[in-house]
Design a protein around this motif. Structure first.
Motif, PDB file in Angstrom:
ATOM      1  N   ILE A  65      77.144  55.819  29.236  1.00  0.00           N
ATOM      2  CA  ILE A  65      77.822  55.944  30.755  1.00  0.00           C
ATOM      3  C   ILE A  65      77.612  56.673  31.405  1.00  0.00           C
ATOM      4  CG2 ILE A  65      80.008  55.150  31.420  1.00  0.00           C
ATOM      5  CD1 ILE A  65      79.197  53.084  29.596  1.00  0.00           C
ATOM      6  N   ALA A  66      77.677  58.235  31.046  1.00  0.00           N
ATOM      7  CA  ALA A  66      77.691  59.196  32.044  1.00  0.00           C
ATOM      8  C   ALA A  66      76.082  59.113  32.731  1.00  0.00           C
ATOM      9  CB  ALA A  66      77.629  60.697  31.224  1.00  0.00           C
ATOM     10  N   CYS A  67      75.172  58.633  31.984  1.00  0.00           N
ATOM     11  CA  CYS A  67      73.867  58.749  32.388  1.00  0.00           C
ATOM     12  C   CYS A  67      73.830  57.609  33.453  1.00  0.00           C
ATOM     13  CB  CYS A  67      73.037  58.155  31.434  1.00  0.00           C
ATOM     14  SG  CYS A  67      71.229  57.823  32.118  1.00  0.00           S
ATOM     15  N   GLN A  68      74.408  56.602  33.318  1.00  0.00           N
ATOM     16  CA  GLN A  68      74.539  55.262  34.199  1.00  0.00           C
ATOM     17  C   GLN A  68      75.283  55.669  35.473  1.00  0.00           C
ATOM     18  OE1 GLN A  68      72.224  53.478  32.620  1.00  0.00           O
ATOM     19  NE2 GLN A  68      73.114  51.723  33.584  1.00  0.00           N
ATOM     20  N   ASP A  76      73.338  56.741  39.128  1.00  0.00           N
ATOM     21  CA  ASP A  76      74.080  55.701  40.039  1.00  0.00           C
ATOM     22  C   ASP A  76      73.216  54.349  39.690  1.00  0.00           C
ATOM     23  OD1 ASP A  76      75.577  54.976  42.053  1.00  0.00           O
ATOM     24  OD2 ASP A  76      74.302  55.674  43.754  1.00  0.00           O
ATOM     25  N   LEU A  77      73.167  54.242  38.270  1.00  0.00           N
ATOM     26  CA  LEU A  77      72.645  52.953  38.004  1.00  0.00           C
ATOM     27  C   LEU A  77      73.419  51.838  38.003  1.00  0.00           C
ATOM     28  CD1 LEU A  77      70.300  54.667  35.389  1.00  0.00           C
ATOM     29  CD2 LEU A  77      69.429  53.600  37.471  1.00  0.00           C
ATOM     30  N   PRO A  78      73.195  50.434  38.253  1.00  0.00           N
ATOM     31  CA  PRO A  78      74.123  49.507  38.056  1.00  0.00           C
ATOM     32  C   PRO A  78      74.587  49.476  36.564  1.00  0.00           C
ATOM     33  CG  PRO A  78      71.869  48.657  38.332  1.00  0.00           C
ATOM     34  CD  PRO A  78      71.988  50.131  38.631  1.00  0.00           C
ATOM     35  N   PHE A  79      75.637  48.827  36.298  1.00  0.00           N
ATOM     36  CA  PHE A  79      76.050  48.484  34.847  1.00  0.00           C
ATOM     37  C   PHE A  79      75.430  47.330  34.426  1.00  0.00           C
ATOM     38  CE2 PHE A  79      79.243  51.756  36.120  1.00  0.00           C
ATOM     39  CZ  PHE A  79      79.305  52.592  34.686  1.00  0.00           C
ATOM     40  N   ALA A  80      74.754  47.624  33.448  1.00  0.00           N
ATOM     41  CA  ALA A  80      73.785  46.544  32.906  1.00  0.00           C
ATOM     42  C   ALA A  80      74.875  45.790  31.920  1.00  0.00           C
ATOM     43  CB  ALA A  80      72.616  46.856  32.209  1.00  0.00           C
ATOM     44  N   LYS A  81      74.654  44.343  31.519  1.00  0.00           N
ATOM     45  CA  LYS A  81      75.530  43.737  30.819  1.00  0.00           C
ATOM     46  C   LYS A  81      74.956  43.963  29.291  1.00  0.00           C
ATOM     47  CE  LYS A  81      77.351  39.325  32.231  1.00  0.00           C
ATOM     48  NZ  LYS A  81      76.731  38.456  33.315  1.00  0.00           N
ATOM     49  N   THR A  82      75.851  44.342  28.574  1.00  0.00           N
ATOM     50  CA  THR A  82      75.511  44.674  26.915  1.00  0.00           C
ATOM     51  C   THR A  82      75.337  43.436  26.296  1.00  0.00           C
ATOM     52  OG1 THR A  82      77.785  44.818  26.307  1.00  0.00           O
ATOM     53  CG2 THR A  82      76.840  46.732  26.974  1.00  0.00           C
ATOM     54  N   SER A  83      74.284  43.539  25.185  1.00  0.00           N
ATOM     55  CA  SER A  83      74.104  42.429  24.518  1.00  0.00           C
ATOM     56  C   SER A  83      74.758  42.685  23.328  1.00  0.00           C
ATOM     57  CB  SER A  83      72.688  41.997  24.314  1.00  0.00           C
ATOM     58  OG  SER A  83      71.906  43.014  23.862  1.00  0.00           O
ATOM     59  N   GLN A 132      75.083  48.470  18.603  1.00  0.00           N
ATOM     60  CA  GLN A 132      73.788  48.863  19.659  1.00  0.00           C
ATOM     61  C   GLN A 132      74.256  48.079  20.714  1.00  0.00           C
ATOM     62  OE1 GLN A 132      70.009  49.477  18.268  1.00  0.00           O
ATOM     63  NE2 GLN A 132      69.154  48.803  19.862  1.00  0.00           N
ATOM     64  N   THR A 133      74.291  48.811  22.123  1.00  0.00           N
ATOM     65  CA  THR A 133      74.535  48.040  23.311  1.00  0.00           C
ATOM     66  C   THR A 133      73.529  47.073  23.479  1.00  0.00           C
ATOM     67  OG1 THR A 133      74.301  50.195  24.373  1.00  0.00           O
ATOM     68  CG2 THR A 133      76.550  49.802  23.888  1.00  0.00           C
ATOM     69  N   MET A 134      72.177  47.566  23.683  1.00  0.00           N
ATOM     70  CA  MET A 134      71.290  47.087  24.215  1.00  0.00           C
ATOM     71  C   MET A 134      70.142  47.010  23.301  1.00  0.00           C
ATOM     72  SD  MET A 134      71.227  46.689  27.432  1.00  0.00           S
ATOM     73  CE  MET A 134      72.820  47.341  28.673  1.00  0.00           C
ATOM     74  N   ALA A 149      65.792  50.440  29.611  1.00  0.00           N
ATOM     75  CA  ALA A 149      65.422  49.616  30.544  1.00  0.00           C
ATOM     76  C   ALA A 149      65.184  50.286  31.913  1.00  0.00           C
ATOM     77  CB  ALA A 149      66.257  48.285  30.931  1.00  0.00           C
ATOM     78  N   TRP A 150      64.523  49.832  32.975  1.00  0.00           N
ATOM     79  CA  TRP A 150      64.353  50.694  34.045  1.00  0.00           C
ATOM     80  C   TRP A 150      65.780  51.221  34.638  1.00  0.00           C
ATOM     81  CZ3 TRP A 150      66.572  49.573  38.720  1.00  0.00           C
ATOM     82  CH2 TRP A 150      67.267  48.335  38.828  1.00  0.00           C
ATOM     83  N   ASN A 151      66.785  50.389  34.485  1.00  0.00           N
ATOM     84  CA  ASN A 151      67.984  50.793  34.820  1.00  0.00           C
ATOM     85  C   ASN A 151      68.946  51.336  33.686  1.00  0.00           C
ATOM     86  OD1 ASN A 151      68.465  48.239  33.787  1.00  0.00           O
ATOM     87  ND2 ASN A 151      69.541  47.330  35.657  1.00  0.00           N
TER      88      ASN A 151
END
Ligand code: HEM
Ligand code: SF4
Lengths: 301, 216
Positions: free
Chosen positions: A49-52, A56-63, A69-71, A75-77
């Protein structure tokens, strides 16, 4: 640390010497390093989260895949991912393994070696490997060059992105955002020497006091050492930590392509051109009309 | 289309039809673009070529599309020429005497058909290299879609095949412009002199003459 450590020491796709190379004061003691002690990571994802946030990266949906494991992948973001694995040891002991995955900031970066665009990848004198997106041409050679599968394409712009080791924060004497957010103290940041010292002491403790006979430090020599090092319970088997490669190095195919093939190819092209021109000087053309209009037949001895 | 139709006024002979010339130059122009942009990525010393051609990002974007045009033209060439490009016994003799061709002792070179042994070799090399360049090029186009082993093979083989074609291309351009006078006109305007046809492609020309006289 200061902005002086952001002087450039390696440039991708650059003809001739690196401007300013050898001009900086000795920066050996200024090599920065992130230490990840996987044995004390609790998988809380604060660093993700700190990295995002910081970048200033958009919050990506976790799967959600029924694990911690969140992702599926970085990824690029999404530059920082805790890889989760369940592991059963030979002695029957069961472990949850958490490894913080991100760019390793190799001393000999395969991405930089492979990149054809002048200045699209640089290595600062503090060791950080950074992508200069405005100079990236989107060829994806770095994806093939990297032994850790780190550079990722932005699907729309076709440019690659990855962890910067918070070069912007580091130059201002701050630690990277992920380090700042870690609640257990499993992440440390400092000079490479300090971090190696700390890591080795922790590994020794794990071997002596906790019964992890194979505990050790992951700082792979195949890429000249890395700007991110791990303390692992078992260094003989790094693959169990979400596929950390045992002996990462720039592939020989990339090395052959970038060195012998380039020189052989350039020699062959220049040699070929000289050969053809010499042939013309020696033999001259085959004229269309053999005994035509008195034009020179060429090829006089 | 042999025979009378090939014999043009002023002792000229039709060598390449409009369709053949159009396909040849579709391949030629797309190849030159591929060559220039490819060389820009090949070495930092030539990166400026991509800058001159509108920027490296644009070169990266268009190179693969030009590749598709090039391979499309090569496939059309295969359709129109592959039968004429088959190796014959005549070609074997031509290869054996190639040193005389190189030293301009053309009277010692055995007669050739519409295409001589060297031209056939050029055609097949370009054809096979074109296929390999396409397959490896697609991997380089979308590297994130392929496993590492495939990418490593592609990134090495693509420039190897490109180099093979570059060598042949330099030879081809040299022969087509400076060395064999009349050849360039044949692929631009379509015709050559009878002298040229007789000297370089005698079997082909004699067949034209034979068919033309049979018709009369
Ligand atoms: C047939 C279809 C082709 C496709 C799809 C293709 C695709 C690609 C791609 C995606 C790249 C990576 C960088 C870039 O986009 O420029 C590349 C590089 C390159 N291509 Fe192609 N290409 C094709 C044909 C050719 C041909 C005919 C040549 C002949 C000169 C050529 C020469 C090169 C060279 C020299 C490089 C740079 C290799 C290196 O960096 O070492 N390509 N190609
Ligand atoms: S981990 Fe990959 S992207 Fe990061 S420096 Fe090494 S080769 Fe480059």
């Amino acid at each position: 640390m200061s902005q002086a450590t952001l002087r450039i020491q390696k440039i991708s796709g650059h003809a001739g010497p690196v401007p300013g190379e050898g001009m900086a004061r000795d920066t050996k003691d200024k090599q920065v390093c992130k230490l990840v002690d996987v044995t004390t990571c609790i998988g809380c994802k604060a660093c993700e989260i700190a990295c995002q946030e910081w970048n200033d990266l958009p919050f990506a949906k976790t799967s959600f895949d029924n694990t911690y494991q969140t992702m599926p992948d970085t990824a690029w973001n999404y530059w920082n991912l805790i890889r989760f694995n369940e592991h059963t040891r030979d002695d029957g002991g069961f472990m949850w393994l958490m490894r913080k995955d991100q760019c390793m900031h190799c001393a000999e970066p395969g991405c930089l070696e492979a990149c054809p665009a002048d200045g699209a990848i640089v290595q600062y004198s503090n060791g950080i490997v950074d992508f200069q997106t405005d100079r990236c041409i989107g060829c994806g050679y770095c994806i093939t060059g990297c032994p850790f599968n780190i550079p990722k394409f932005h699907p729309a712009t076709h440019k690659v992105h990855k962890c910067t080791l918070c070069a912007d924060r580091v130059a201002e004497n701050l630690e990277p955002a992920c380090i700042k957010s870690c609640p257990t103290g499993c992440l440390h940041f400092g000079t490479k020497d300090d971090m190696l010292d700390l890591a080795n002491r922790r590994a020794k403790q794990l071997r002596k006091d906790y019964g992890f006979a194979n505990a050790g430090v992951y700082d792979p020599a195949g890429v000249g050492g890395t700007g991110v090092i791990y303390v692992l319970h078992d260094t003989t088997n790094p693959e169990i930590y979400g596929g950390l490669p045992k002996d990462p190095h720039i592939s020989w195919a990339v090395k052959l392509w970038k060195h012998p093939l380039k020189w052989l190819g350039n020699l062959a092209m220049i040699g070929g051109a000289i050969g053809l021109f010499t042939h013309y000087l020696r033999y001259g053309p085959k004229l269309e009309h053999k005994n035509g209009n008195g034009a020179s037949a060429g090829g006089a001895q | 289309m042999s025979g009378q139709a090939n014999l043009l006024p002023n002792n000229r002979v039709l060598r390449y039809t409009f369709r053949e010339r159009l396909i040849h130059w579709t391949a030629g122009i797309s190849y030159v673009y591929l060559l220039l942009t490819g060389l820009a990525f090949w070495t930092p010393w030539l990166f400026w070529i991509a800058v001159v051609l509108g920027g490296a990002s644009i070169s990266r974007m268009l190179h693969p599309w030009a590749g598709l045009v090039f391979v499309f033209a090569v496939i059309l060439m295969y359709g129109m020429w592959s039968a004429q490009m088959r190796e014959t016994a005549e070609d074997k003799a031509w290869w054996d005497a190639m040193r005389f061709y190189i030293s301009n002792e053309d009277e010692k070179v055995p007669p050739a058909g519409r295409f001589n042994g060297g031209q056939k070799f050029l055609f097949w090399s370009f054809f096979w290299c074109g296929i390999v360049l396409l397959l490896t090029g697609i991997v380089l186009w979308y590297p994130q879609e392929f496993p590492e082993a495939v990418r490593l093979v592609a990134i090495f083989i693509h420039p190897v095949c490109a180099l093979a074609t570059i060598g042949l291309f330099m030879l081809h351009v040299y022969m087509g412009t400076a060395y064999e006078r009349g050849a360039f006109g044949s692929v631009i305007r379509g015709d050559v002199s009878r002298d040229f046809a007789m000297r370089h492609h005698r079997t082909w020309f004699e067949e034209i003459l034979r068919q033309a006289s049979a018709k009369q």
